[in-house]
Design a protein around this motif. Sequence first.
Motif, PDB file in Angstrom:
ATOM      1  N   GLN A  47      -0.879  -4.230 -11.270  1.00 32.09           N
ATOM      2  CA  GLN A  47      -2.324  -4.138 -11.487  1.00 32.09           C
ATOM      3  C   GLN A  47      -3.127  -4.842 -10.397  1.00 32.09           C
ATOM      4  N   ALA A  48      -2.438  -5.354  -9.364  1.00 28.98           N
ATOM      5  CA  ALA A  48      -3.129  -6.088  -8.284  1.00 28.98           C
ATOM      6  C   ALA A  48      -3.164  -5.232  -7.029  1.00 28.98           C
ATOM      7  N   SER A  49      -3.870  -4.108  -7.095  1.00 26.71           N
ATOM      8  CA  SER A  49      -3.913  -3.182  -5.958  1.00 26.71           C
ATOM      9  C   SER A  49      -4.563  -3.810  -4.733  1.00 26.71           C
ATOM     10  N   GLU A  50      -5.432  -4.821  -4.938  1.00 24.01           N
ATOM     11  CA  GLU A  50      -6.078  -5.470  -3.797  1.00 24.01           C
ATOM     12  C   GLU A  50      -5.085  -6.232  -2.913  1.00 24.01           C
ATOM     13  N   MET A  51      -3.857  -6.445  -3.421  1.00 28.96           N
ATOM     14  CA  MET A  51      -2.858  -7.207  -2.658  1.00 28.96           C
ATOM     15  C   MET A  51      -1.966  -6.317  -1.804  1.00 28.96           C
ATOM     16  N   ILE A  52      -2.184  -5.010  -1.833  1.00 31.31           N
ATOM     17  CA  ILE A  52      -1.372  -4.107  -1.009  1.00 31.31           C
ATOM     18  C   ILE A  52      -1.524  -4.487   0.460  1.00 31.31           C
ATOM     19  N   GLY A  53      -0.389  -4.634   1.138  1.00 34.50           N
ATOM     20  CA  GLY A  53      -0.384  -5.044   2.546  1.00 34.50           C
ATOM     21  C   GLY A  53      -0.267  -6.542   2.750  1.00 34.50           C
TER      22      GLY A  53
END
Length: 644
Positions: free
Chosen positions: A504-510
């Motif tokens: 659920q933490a898509s902002e952490m991709i990369g």
Amino acid sequence: MQVIQIGKHVVLVDNLDLSKWPKVLESALNDNEKDVFYRRKRAIEEYIQKNRTLAEIKQATGIYQNEIYRLLYRCLTLDNDGEIYGYKALIPGFRIKNYTRKIPAENSSNLVGAFTKLLDQYPQLEEFLFNIHFYPQKVSLPKRKRKKYEIWRAFKNECKKLGIKDYEYPFCTFDQARRSVERHLAQLEKEFFTKGAAIQGGKDAARHARRTGFGPANILKHLLRAYEVVQLDGHKIDGIFVIGIETPDGLIVYKQFSRIYILVLIDVATRAILGYHLSLSGDFNELDVLKCIINALAPWKPIKFTIPVLYYHKDAGFPSGIYERAAWACWDTLQYDNARANLSNLVKAKLQRTIGCSINVGPVATPEYRPHIESFFKSLEEMLYHRLPNTTGSSEDDPRRNDPEKKACEYKMTYRHLQEFTEYAMADYNRKPLAALHSLSPLKAMEQRLQQMIPVRVLHPSKRKEMQAVCMEKQVTIRGNIKEGKRPYIQFLNAIYSSDILSQASEMIGTLINIVIDVDDLRSVEAYLPDGSHLGYLHARGIWGITPHSLETRKEINRLIDDEMFEYNSGEDIINSYELYLVEKARKNKGARKKLQRVREEKSSNLLIFQDQQPDSQIEKTENSMIKKTLKKSLKTAKDTVLF
């Protein structure tokens, strides 16, 4: 330095101090020798101490003035080590200088001193014998161990080159000085002990001679505190074992495998075994070293033996499970050798960061620097492994080696049995008296040391969980793709890991994060954010998240998949598929047998954990029935054996 004149000789005043003279064990002399020795000793002492005149000494002892001077000169003569002979020179028949032959050997049937006279006359002959024996390359010969008769022949040729005639010594004698040459070579080996050890016993004997016997390094420090110094090493077990393989038609066949290592950690002050680990790696690696260390730290718990003839003696066990102060006790110094597994960064980091001990690494291939654990391994083989019918003995020529492959299959000596034998022997060793401990047992010695209230560091509770898992750290990137609907995940060794929080933490991709991997169970990893905060556990999805498996097993499966040697169905448990693959390979391949045994161990966990398991498979029941019948007599003998 003060000197005085005695007769024709000038002597140092300091050498006339009788209290510094080398003594003589007078009781070793016979009656005639005692009589002569006592009279000489009395004459010399009274002359030096000036208790009587020369005339009075002659009347009391029967020794004249010139004889007193001669005896005193003998006493003050220096030996090869630069020390005076002292009272030794008064022993009847004692020789203070070598015999020097004067008559040519060819003119006499008595050849005493002839060879020494030859070497004095031709010093190049003595140098030639030294070089051909120890440094053959210096005399243009191949570097190899030469037989004595070869050296003798070369010696005769060298004599001819020096112009020695056929009627002169050594050619005028019956054996042409062959026995004299051999005696001279034997004396050289004694004089140059390390070189002689290399000739007689090879490089191992030479190393042992070079590293022991003299110098401050060979004086072991007497340790009084438990856990001050511990020693760790690994040893290959002299035995062949089997693994049960079920055939497609339901039968069980037994196949052999060997090269099993045992790693042991021993406390130097008390000789107590703190922990051990059995390795199936073929040659133990850094993970095996860490497992041994963990077993020594964590509180020991008895296992449930499946072999009926094995049981714990009431006083047997390991310190960490018997004494409260020994649980999680840390040592100050760890001694081990220069083996690659021991020197890995993973081992060093764990020891220094978590335990906080110093590391004392001995020279390469020098077991003399760890005498206690090396001696223990030798005793362990004699007390246990060499008693088993499947032993390979200490060498191929060992008479105890009696078709171990056949015996291992006949008696069904499995890895599980090896584990239980080893557990029994280690725990029992700790309760038996040792001569080195003045007949105390290692556990009793440990108990007394701990009762003396000498501080022992204990691993902090916050670090115990970290220490119990053999872990490695790795930096990975959080992957995912919103356009493709892929939620955040990480990838490690072809497995996808995620969790409810991460997905659920898509902002952490990369984002780069750190993961801590338990190398014994890769079904989950522990994740940490870049600032060090805990993200939680990430679990493997799909085939890699079902059955426990190690880092080594995961890498092996991936290698087989890359080489197109192993296939599996996506809906199956990949570890079970790999186990079936190994079962097929193990019928002909010894390496596959050890891998199969390792996979089975990983699925059922380590011996130190499955304490309450009962043998429930057909293979285990069959094996334990056989082992009970065949080893009861051997174990009865082994129980009363005391190590060291």
